[in-house]
Design a protein around this motif. Structure first.
Motif, PDB file in Angstrom:
ATOM      1  N   GLY A  59      -9.182  -2.912  10.474  1.00 35.34           N
ATOM      2  CA  GLY A  59      -8.723  -3.408   9.183  1.00 35.34           C
ATOM      3  C   GLY A  59      -9.837  -3.645   8.186  1.00 35.34           C
ATOM      4  O   GLY A  59      -9.572  -3.780   6.988  1.00 35.34           O
ATOM      5  N   HIS A  60     -11.086  -3.698   8.663  1.00 38.48           N
ATOM      6  CA  HIS A  60     -12.201  -3.920   7.734  1.00 38.48           C
ATOM      7  C   HIS A  60     -12.277  -2.771   6.736  1.00 38.48           C
ATOM      8  O   HIS A  60     -12.137  -1.602   7.087  1.00 38.48           O
ATOM      9  N   ARG A  61     -12.523  -3.123   5.464  1.00 40.90           N
ATOM     10  CA  ARG A  61     -12.629  -2.137   4.385  1.00 40.90           C
ATOM     11  C   ARG A  61     -14.019  -2.206   3.753  1.00 40.90           C
ATOM     12  O   ARG A  61     -14.581  -3.295   3.612  1.00 40.90           O
ATOM     13  N   TYR A  62     -14.513  -1.049   3.360  1.00 40.81           N
ATOM     14  CA  TYR A  62     -15.775  -0.953   2.642  1.00 40.81           C
ATOM     15  C   TYR A  62     -15.754   0.315   1.806  1.00 40.81           C
ATOM     16  O   TYR A  62     -14.819   1.109   1.900  1.00 40.81           O
ATOM     17  N   THR A  63     -16.757   0.508   0.973  1.00 41.12           N
ATOM     18  CA  THR A  63     -16.782   1.629   0.040  1.00 41.12           C
ATOM     19  C   THR A  63     -18.055   2.442   0.222  1.00 41.12           C
ATOM     20  O   THR A  63     -19.152   1.882   0.305  1.00 41.12           O
ATOM     21  N   PHE A 122     -13.065  15.192  -6.386  1.00 44.78           N
ATOM     22  CA  PHE A 122     -13.652  14.048  -5.681  1.00 44.78           C
ATOM     23  C   PHE A 122     -14.420  13.186  -6.668  1.00 44.78           C
ATOM     24  O   PHE A 122     -15.328  13.654  -7.343  1.00 44.78           O
ATOM     25  N   SER A 123     -14.058  11.921  -6.735  1.00 49.29           N
ATOM     26  CA  SER A 123     -14.661  10.999  -7.702  1.00 49.29           C
ATOM     27  C   SER A 123     -16.057  10.543  -7.321  1.00 49.29           C
ATOM     28  O   SER A 123     -16.805  10.064  -8.166  1.00 49.29           O
ATOM     29  N   GLY A 124     -16.392  10.640  -6.032  1.00 47.64           N
ATOM     30  CA  GLY A 124     -17.676  10.134  -5.566  1.00 47.64           C
ATOM     31  C   GLY A 124     -17.572   8.758  -4.926  1.00 47.64           C
ATOM     32  O   GLY A 124     -18.561   8.230  -4.436  1.00 47.64           O
ATOM     33  N   THR A 125     -16.388   8.177  -4.918  1.00 47.59           N
ATOM     34  CA  THR A 125     -16.186   6.850  -4.326  1.00 47.59           C
ATOM     35  C   THR A 125     -15.110   6.954  -3.250  1.00 47.59           C
ATOM     36  O   THR A 125     -14.000   7.397  -3.523  1.00 47.59           O
ATOM     37  N   VAL A 126     -15.467   6.537  -2.030  1.00 45.91           N
ATOM     38  CA  VAL A 126     -14.546   6.621  -0.898  1.00 45.91           C
ATOM     39  C   VAL A 126     -14.221   5.219  -0.410  1.00 45.91           C
ATOM     40  O   VAL A 126     -15.122   4.447  -0.077  1.00 45.91           O
ATOM     41  N   ASP A 127     -12.933   4.893  -0.376  1.00 42.89           N
ATOM     42  CA  ASP A 127     -12.485   3.649   0.246  1.00 42.89           C
ATOM     43  C   ASP A 127     -12.292   3.931   1.731  1.00 42.89           C
ATOM     44  O   ASP A 127     -11.568   4.866   2.098  1.00 42.89           O
ATOM     45  N   VAL A 128     -12.945   3.135   2.567  1.00 41.09           N
ATOM     46  CA  VAL A 128     -12.904   3.348   4.014  1.00 41.09           C
ATOM     47  C   VAL A 128     -12.266   2.138   4.676  1.00 41.09           C
ATOM     48  O   VAL A 128     -12.511   1.000   4.278  1.00 41.09           O
ATOM     49  N   ARG A 129     -11.464   2.415   5.694  1.00 41.17           N
ATOM     50  CA  ARG A 129     -10.831   1.339   6.464  1.00 41.17           C
ATOM     51  C   ARG A 129     -10.963   1.670   7.942  1.00 41.17           C
ATOM     52  O   ARG A 129     -10.664   2.795   8.361  1.00 41.17           O
ATOM     53  N   MET A 144     -14.850   5.678  21.088  1.00 39.95           N
ATOM     54  CA  MET A 144     -14.100   6.261  19.975  1.00 39.95           C
ATOM     55  C   MET A 144     -14.092   5.304  18.784  1.00 39.95           C
ATOM     56  O   MET A 144     -13.968   4.094  18.943  1.00 39.95           O
ATOM     57  N   LEU A 145     -14.241   5.892  17.594  1.00 42.53           N
ATOM     58  CA  LEU A 145     -14.143   5.161  16.341  1.00 42.53           C
ATOM     59  C   LEU A 145     -13.322   5.998  15.385  1.00 42.53           C
ATOM     60  O   LEU A 145     -13.614   7.184  15.183  1.00 42.53           O
ATOM     61  N   SER A 146     -12.294   5.392  14.793  1.00 46.89           N
ATOM     62  CA  SER A 146     -11.441   6.093  13.839  1.00 46.89           C
ATOM     63  C   SER A 146     -11.393   5.300  12.540  1.00 46.89           C
ATOM     64  O   SER A 146     -11.157   4.087  12.556  1.00 46.89           O
ATOM     65  N   VAL A 147     -11.631   5.992  11.420  1.00 42.50           N
ATOM     66  CA  VAL A 147     -11.603   5.361  10.105  1.00 42.50           C
ATOM     67  C   VAL A 147     -10.739   6.186   9.164  1.00 42.50           C
ATOM     68  O   VAL A 147     -10.628   7.405   9.299  1.00 42.50           O
ATOM     69  N   GLY A 148     -10.130   5.507   8.209  1.00 43.09           N
ATOM     70  CA  GLY A 148      -9.377   6.174   7.166  1.00 43.09           C
ATOM     71  C   GLY A 148     -10.246   6.303   5.936  1.00 43.09           C
ATOM     72  O   GLY A 148     -10.995   5.388   5.606  1.00 43.09           O
ATOM     73  N   TRP A 149     -10.151   7.431   5.280  1.00 39.35           N
ATOM     74  CA  TRP A 149     -10.882   7.695   4.042  1.00 39.35           C
ATOM     75  C   TRP A 149      -9.886   8.012   2.945  1.00 39.35           C
ATOM     76  O   TRP A 149      -8.964   8.804   3.148  1.00 39.35           O
ATOM     77  N   ALA A 150     -10.109   7.437   1.783  1.00 42.29           N
ATOM     78  CA  ALA A 150      -9.301   7.763   0.605  1.00 42.29           C
ATOM     79  C   ALA A 150     -10.219   7.757  -0.614  1.00 42.29           C
ATOM     80  O   ALA A 150     -11.054   6.864  -0.757  1.00 42.29           O
TER      81      ALA A 150
END
Length: 142
Positions: free
Chosen positions: A40-44, A55-62, A71-77
């Protein structure tokens, strides 16, 4: 997209490079120093904008999930996308001899969206060359 890379380092060392903020900052995009291994942690993250891939150059990661050492899984938007993308990046580590076979799966691309297919092509090359090489160099310095 799927990438497999052998790294001549034990899985515990590779796991540290994937999950310790001060080590992430040595090979990942700026902003990775704000990573926390917590679902659930979010960072940019920030990178150069790529207008041809929308692509704007800014990725929101969760942080989506993890299994310690494996294993590590993250979401990128894209934070400012005109065409929102919802991608998942999953890193999986497997011991291979004295080293590690690192698997990366980047999924969620819309095959009917030419802009996302352009982004996929660009990212595929980046994961295979720049990112894996930067990760390998960071591991060599550890």
């Amino acid at each position: 997209m799927r990438v497999a890379q052998f790294l001549p380092h034990p899985p515990a060392k590779v796991w540290r490079a994937l999950t310790e903020p001060e080590l992430l900052a040595q090979w990942q995009m700026p902003g990775s120093e704000d990573f926390r291994l917590e679902v659930g942690h979010r960072y940019t993250l920030t990178a150069l904008p790529r207008p041809n891939a929308a692509f704007s150059g800014t990725v929101d990661v969760r942080v989506l999930a993890y299994e310690p050492g494996r294993m590590l899984s993250v979401g990128w938007a894209d934070a400012n996308a005109s065409r929102p993308a919802d991608w998942t990046i999953t890193w999986t580590l497997e011991q291979e001899g004295r080293g590690t076979r690192l698997f990366l799966v980047h999924e969620g691309f819309d095959p009917d969206d030419p802009t996302q297919m352009m982004a996929r092509k660009i990212m595929d090359g980046g994961w295979r060359s720049h990112v894996m090489r930067s990760l390998g160099n960071a591991l060599d310095r550890m």
